[in-house]
Design an enzyme around this catalytic site. Structure first.
Site, PDB file in Angstrom:
ATOM      1  N   ASP A  46       4.692  -4.465  11.499  1.00 41.44           N
ATOM      2  CA  ASP A  46       5.393  -4.773  10.249  1.00 41.44           C
ATOM      3  C   ASP A  46       6.098  -3.524   9.740  1.00 41.44           C
ATOM      4  O   ASP A  46       5.463  -2.549   9.359  1.00 41.44           O
ATOM      5  CB  ASP A  46       4.387  -5.262   9.194  1.00 41.44           C
ATOM      6  CG  ASP A  46       5.092  -5.642   7.901  1.00 41.44           C
ATOM      7  OD1 ASP A  46       5.560  -6.794   7.811  1.00 41.44           O
ATOM      8  OD2 ASP A  46       5.192  -4.786   6.991  1.00 41.44           O
TER       9      ASP A  46
ATOM     10  N   TYR B  68      11.527   1.441   4.679  1.00 40.41           N
ATOM     11  CA  TYR B  68      10.503   2.397   5.118  1.00 40.41           C
ATOM     12  C   TYR B  68      11.130   3.589   5.865  1.00 40.41           C
ATOM     13  O   TYR B  68      10.486   4.612   6.056  1.00 40.41           O
ATOM     14  CB  TYR B  68       9.454   1.747   6.035  1.00 40.41           C
ATOM     15  CG  TYR B  68       8.652   0.618   5.423  1.00 40.41           C
ATOM     16  CD1 TYR B  68       8.703   0.344   4.054  1.00 40.41           C
ATOM     17  CD2 TYR B  68       7.829  -0.178   6.197  1.00 40.41           C
ATOM     18  CE1 TYR B  68       7.966  -0.689   3.497  1.00 40.41           C
ATOM     19  CE2 TYR B  68       7.081  -1.213   5.655  1.00 40.41           C
ATOM     20  CZ  TYR B  68       7.160  -1.470   4.304  1.00 40.41           C
ATOM     21  OH  TYR B  68       6.438  -2.503   3.760  1.00 40.41           O
TER      22      TYR B  68
ATOM     23  N   LYS C   4      12.393  -6.324   7.087  1.00 39.67           N
ATOM     24  CA  LYS C   4      12.681  -6.930   5.779  1.00 39.67           C
ATOM     25  C   LYS C   4      14.007  -6.407   5.245  1.00 39.67           C
ATOM     26  O   LYS C   4      14.325  -5.217   5.427  1.00 39.67           O
ATOM     27  CB  LYS C   4      11.570  -6.588   4.772  1.00 39.67           C
ATOM     28  CG  LYS C   4      10.169  -6.701   5.343  1.00 39.67           C
ATOM     29  CD  LYS C   4       9.091  -6.427   4.321  1.00 39.67           C
ATOM     30  CE  LYS C   4       7.730  -6.310   5.003  1.00 39.67           C
ATOM     31  NZ  LYS C   4       7.364  -4.957   5.410  1.00 39.67           N
TER      32      LYS C   4
ATOM     33  N   HIS D 218      12.551  -8.809   1.115  1.00 39.97           N
ATOM     34  CA  HIS D 218      11.461  -7.892   0.751  1.00 39.97           C
ATOM     35  C   HIS D 218      10.924  -8.151  -0.666  1.00 39.97           C
ATOM     36  O   HIS D 218       9.717  -8.153  -0.885  1.00 39.97           O
ATOM     37  CB  HIS D 218      11.960  -6.448   0.883  1.00 39.97           C
ATOM     38  CG  HIS D 218      10.881  -5.452   1.128  1.00 39.97           C
ATOM     39  ND1 HIS D 218      11.039  -4.365   1.966  1.00 39.97           N
ATOM     40  CD2 HIS D 218       9.621  -5.350   0.643  1.00 39.97           C
ATOM     41  CE1 HIS D 218       9.929  -3.655   1.984  1.00 39.97           C
ATOM     42  NE2 HIS D 218       9.047  -4.232   1.176  1.00 39.97           N
TER      43      HIS D 218
HETATM   44  N1  NDP Z   1       6.050  -6.380   1.454  1.00 38.14           N
HETATM   45  C1  NDP Z   1       5.698  -5.384   0.668  1.00 38.14           C
HETATM   46  O1  NDP Z   1       6.204  -5.236  -0.445  1.00 38.14           O
HETATM   47  C2  NDP Z   1       4.658  -4.415   1.114  1.00 38.14           C
HETATM   48  C3  NDP Z   1       4.253  -4.426   2.420  1.00 38.14           C
HETATM   49  N2  NDP Z   1       3.288  -3.555   2.853  1.00 38.14           N
HETATM   50  C4  NDP Z   1       2.872  -3.649   4.281  1.00 38.14           C
HETATM   51  O2  NDP Z   1       1.461  -3.738   4.344  1.00 38.14           O
HETATM   52  C5  NDP Z   1       0.966  -2.670   5.177  1.00 38.14           C
HETATM   53  C6  NDP Z   1      -0.423  -2.259   4.747  1.00 38.14           C
HETATM   54  O3  NDP Z   1      -0.421  -1.862   3.391  1.00 38.14           O
HETATM   55  P1  NDP Z   1      -0.697  -0.376   2.895  1.00 38.14           P
HETATM   56  O4  NDP Z   1      -0.105  -0.252   1.540  1.00 38.14           O
HETATM   57  O5  NDP Z   1      -0.238   0.555   3.922  1.00 38.14           O
HETATM   58  O6  NDP Z   1      -2.263  -0.315   2.650  1.00 38.14           O
HETATM   59  P2  NDP Z   1      -3.623  -0.683   3.423  1.00 38.14           P
HETATM   60  O7  NDP Z   1      -4.391  -1.573   2.521  1.00 38.14           O
HETATM   61  O8  NDP Z   1      -3.371  -1.093   4.810  1.00 38.14           O
HETATM   62  O9  NDP Z   1      -4.355   0.730   3.403  1.00 38.14           O
HETATM   63  C7  NDP Z   1      -3.858   1.858   4.042  1.00 38.14           C
HETATM   64  C8  NDP Z   1      -4.695   3.049   3.618  1.00 38.14           C
HETATM   65  O10 NDP Z   1      -6.065   2.835   3.980  1.00 38.14           O
HETATM   66  C9  NDP Z   1      -6.490   3.850   4.882  1.00 38.14           C
HETATM   67  N3  NDP Z   1      -7.270   3.184   5.922  1.00 38.14           N
HETATM   68  C10 NDP Z   1      -6.814   2.344   6.878  1.00 38.14           C
HETATM   69  N4  NDP Z   1      -7.818   1.910   7.643  1.00 38.14           N
HETATM   70  C11 NDP Z   1      -8.947   2.464   7.169  1.00 38.14           C
HETATM   71  C12 NDP Z   1     -10.312   2.402   7.553  1.00 38.14           C
HETATM   72  N5  NDP Z   1     -10.691   1.673   8.593  1.00 38.14           N
HETATM   73  N6  NDP Z   1     -11.219   3.094   6.814  1.00 38.14           N
HETATM   74  C13 NDP Z   1     -10.825   3.832   5.751  1.00 38.14           C
HETATM   75  N7  NDP Z   1      -9.545   3.943   5.323  1.00 38.14           N
HETATM   76  C14 NDP Z   1      -8.616   3.262   6.045  1.00 38.14           C
HETATM   77  C15 NDP Z   1      -5.232   4.502   5.434  1.00 38.14           C
HETATM   78  O11 NDP Z   1      -5.460   5.859   5.708  1.00 38.14           O
HETATM   79  P3  NDP Z   1      -4.892   6.662   7.000  1.00 38.14           P
HETATM   80  O12 NDP Z   1      -3.529   6.129   7.326  1.00 38.14           O
HETATM   81  O13 NDP Z   1      -4.865   8.081   6.521  1.00 38.14           O
HETATM   82  O14 NDP Z   1      -5.884   6.448   8.098  1.00 38.14           O
HETATM   83  C16 NDP Z   1      -4.268   4.344   4.257  1.00 38.14           C
HETATM   84  O15 NDP Z   1      -4.500   5.364   3.299  1.00 38.14           O
HETATM   85  C17 NDP Z   1       2.038  -1.585   5.005  1.00 38.14           C
HETATM   86  O16 NDP Z   1       1.944  -0.568   5.965  1.00 38.14           O
HETATM   87  C18 NDP Z   1       3.288  -2.420   5.074  1.00 38.14           C
HETATM   88  O17 NDP Z   1       3.573  -2.749   6.413  1.00 38.14           O
HETATM   89  C19 NDP Z   1       2.703  -2.658   1.993  1.00 38.14           C
HETATM   90  C20 NDP Z   1       3.102  -2.570   0.682  1.00 38.14           C
HETATM   91  C21 NDP Z   1       4.121  -3.451   0.136  1.00 38.14           C
HETATM   92  O1  LIG Z   2       5.829  -0.990   0.800  1.00 38.93           O
HETATM   93  C1  LIG Z   2       6.623  -1.887   0.551  1.00 38.93           C
HETATM   94  O2  LIG Z   2       6.925  -2.739   1.393  1.00 38.93           O
HETATM   95  C2  LIG Z   2       7.254  -1.961  -0.790  1.00 38.93           C
HETATM   96  O3  LIG Z   2       8.123  -2.733  -0.997  1.00 38.93           O
HETATM   97  C3  LIG Z   2       6.812  -1.138  -1.927  1.00 38.93           C
HETATM   98  O4  LIG Z   2       5.729  -0.364  -1.730  1.00 38.93           O
HETATM   99  C4  LIG Z   2       7.999  -0.404  -2.547  1.00 38.93           C
HETATM  100  O5  LIG Z   2       8.713   0.229  -1.506  1.00 38.93           O
HETATM  101  C5  LIG Z   2       7.585   0.546  -3.544  1.00 38.93           C
HETATM  102  O6  LIG Z   2       7.378   1.687  -3.221  1.00 38.93           O
HETATM  103  C6  LIG Z   2       7.424   0.054  -4.913  1.00 38.93           C
HETATM  104  O7  LIG Z   2       7.039   1.056  -5.788  1.00 38.93           O
END
Ligand code: NDP
Ligand SMILES: O=C(O)C(=O)[C@@H](O)[C@H](O)C(=O)CO
Length: 291
Positions: A62, A67, A92, A125
Site C-alpha cells: 500500500d 508518500y 491513491k 485518498h
Molecule cells: N489512507 C490513509 O489516509 C492512510 C493510510 N495509511 C496506510 O496504513 C499503513 C499503516 O499505518 P501506519 O500509520 O503506518 O501505522 P501502523 O499502525 O501500521 O503502525 C506503524 C508503527 O508501529 C510500529 N510497529 C509496527 N509493527 C510493530 C510491532 N510488531 N511491534 C511494535 N511496533 C510495531 C512501526 O515502527 P517501525 O517502523 O519503527 O518498526 C511504526 O512506528 C501506512 O503505512 C499506509 O500504507 C496510514 C495512514 C493514513
Molecule cells: O498517510 C496517509 O495516507 C495520509 O493521508 C495522512 O497521514 C496524511 O498524509 C497526513 O499526513 C494527514 O495529516
C-alpha cells in the site's frame, strides 16, 4: 539481478511464502487480507523495506502518490523477480489531483513512478468534502476501471455520507474503503455502512501507530498465546474480516506482523479488545481534512 538469482528467488518464494488469506472484492478480484504499508518511509529507504517485506512473504503493498515513495516501491518490485500477477499493488490519488482530467494524469504518473502498467487497486485518498471534487474524481476512477487499466477502484477516509453521495449518482460501487481503524478507534458506523454496501473495510494504522500495544488486556492476551501485542491486534482485525496494512521498517517486526495465521482469539478475547475503544483517532477527521 541475474536471471539465475531471479529464478532462485522465485523458487524460494514459492517454498517460503506463508499462505495469506484473501478477501473477495465486490467485482470478484481477490485481495490479500494482510499487506504492507509504506507511509512515512523515505523513498531511499523504501526499496530495502519493501524488499524485506516481499522476502518475508507479503504480496500486497500500500503506497500513495503523496508518500513520495512510489519509485522506491517500484524498484523493489522490479528487483524481486516475483511475477506481477502474484502481487497486489495499491496507490491513491492525492487531493491536489482531484478532478477528472487531473486524476487520469495522476494515475499515469503513479504508474510511471512505480514502473507498472496497471494497479490492482486505486483509491481516492481523502474525500475533502469542502472541495466537493470527489464525485468528479470518482468518474475518473470509473473510466480507468471501464478501460481495463486498473483491476479494482475504491476510496479512503470516506464517511457514510460520502458513500451515499456516490451511490446517489449510480455507477461503480467502491470495492474498498480504507479508513483509520484500530482498537482505540473502531469506526463502527463506517464499517457498518461499508458492509451494507458490499465494500471491504481496510484498516489503516491498524496498530494505532503503536499506541494500543501497551494496553493491559492486549498484553494479557498476548502472554496467554505466547504472541506479541501487535500480533494480537492484527488477529483481532483479521477475525472480523478486515484487510490490514501494518507498516514497519524493522525486519523482525515485518516478519512478526505476518506471523498471525497460526492461532485464534476466542470470542471473549475479541470482546476484551473491543472494550479498548476510546475515540483515539491518530489522524485527521475526514469531514474536516482538506489537505
Ligand atoms: N489512507 C490513509 O489516509 C492512510 C493510510 N495509511 C496506510 O496504513 C499503513 C499503516 O499505518 P501506519 O500509520 O503506518 O501505522 P501502523 O499502525 O501500521 O503502525 C506503524 C508503527 O508501529 C510500529 N510497529 C509496527 N509493527 C510493530 C510491532 N510488531 N511491534 C511494535 N511496533 C510495531 C512501526 O515502527 P517501525 O517502523 O519503527 O518498526 C511504526 O512506528 C501506512 O503505512 C499506509 O500504507 C496510514 C495512514 C493514513
Ligand atoms: O498517510 C496517509 O495516507 C495520509 O493521508 C495522512 O497521514 C496524511 O498524509 C497526513 O499526513 C494527514 O495529516
Amino acid at each position: 539481478m541475474t536471471a539465475h538469482t531471479r529464478r532462485q528467488n522465485e523458487k524460494e518464494s514459492a517454498v517460503n511464502t506463508p499462505a495469506i488469506p484473501t478477501v473477495t472484492l465486490n467485482n470478484g478480484i481477490e485481495m490479500p487480507q494482510l499487506g504492507y504499508g509504506v507511509f512515512q518511509v523515505p523513498d531511499a529507504e523504501t526499496t530495502d523495506a519493501v524488499a524485506a517485506a516481499l522476502d518475508a512473504g507479503y504480496r500486497s503493498i500500500d503506497t500513495a502518490a503523496v508518500y513520495g515513495n512510489e519509485a522506491g516501491v517500484g524498484r523493489a518490485i522490479a528487483d524481486s523477480g516475483i511475477a506481477r500477477d502474484e502481487l497486489f499493488i495499491t496507490s491513491k490519488v492525492w487531493i491536489s489531483d482531484h478532478g477528472f482530467d487531473a486524476t487520469l494524469r495522476a494515475y499515469d504518473a503513479s504508474l510511471e513512478r512505480l514502473g507498472l502498467e496497471s494497479l490492482d487497486l486505486y483509491l481516492i485518498h481523502w474525500p475533502t468534502p469542502a472541495l466537493a471534487t470527489y464525485p468528479e474524481t470518482w468518474r475518473a476512477l470509473e473510466r480507468l476501471y471501464a478501460d481495463g487499466r486498473v483491476r479494482a477502484i475504491g476510496v479512503s477516509n470516506f464517511e457514510p455520507e460520502h458513500l451515499e453521495r456516490l451511490a446517489s449518482e449510480g455507477g461503480v460501487v467502491p470495492a474498498v474503503n480504507q479508513v483509520e481503524l484500530h482498537p482505540a478507534l473502531q469506526n463502527r458506523a463506517v464499517a457498518a455502512a461499508n458492509a451494507q454496501r458490499g465494500i471491504i473495510t481496510e484498516a489503516w494504522s491498524p496498530l494505532a501507530q503503536g499506541a494500543v500495544l501497551g494496553d493491559g488486556s492486549v498484553i494479557e492476551i498476548a502472554d496467554r498465546h505466547g504472541k506479541t501485542p501487535a500480533q494480537i491486534v492484527l488477529r483481532w482485525h483479521l477475525q472480523q474480516g478486515r484487510v490490514v496494512i501494518p507498516k514497519s521498517v524493522t525486519p523482525a517486526r515485518i516478519a512478526e506482523n505476518l506471523d498471525v495465521f497460526g492461532f485464534e482469539l476466542s470470542a471473549d478475547e475479541l470482546a476484551a479488545v473491543d472494550l479498548l475503544e476510546r475515540d483515539g483517532r491518530t489522524g485527521p477527521h475526514p469531514a474536516e481534512f482538506n489537505g
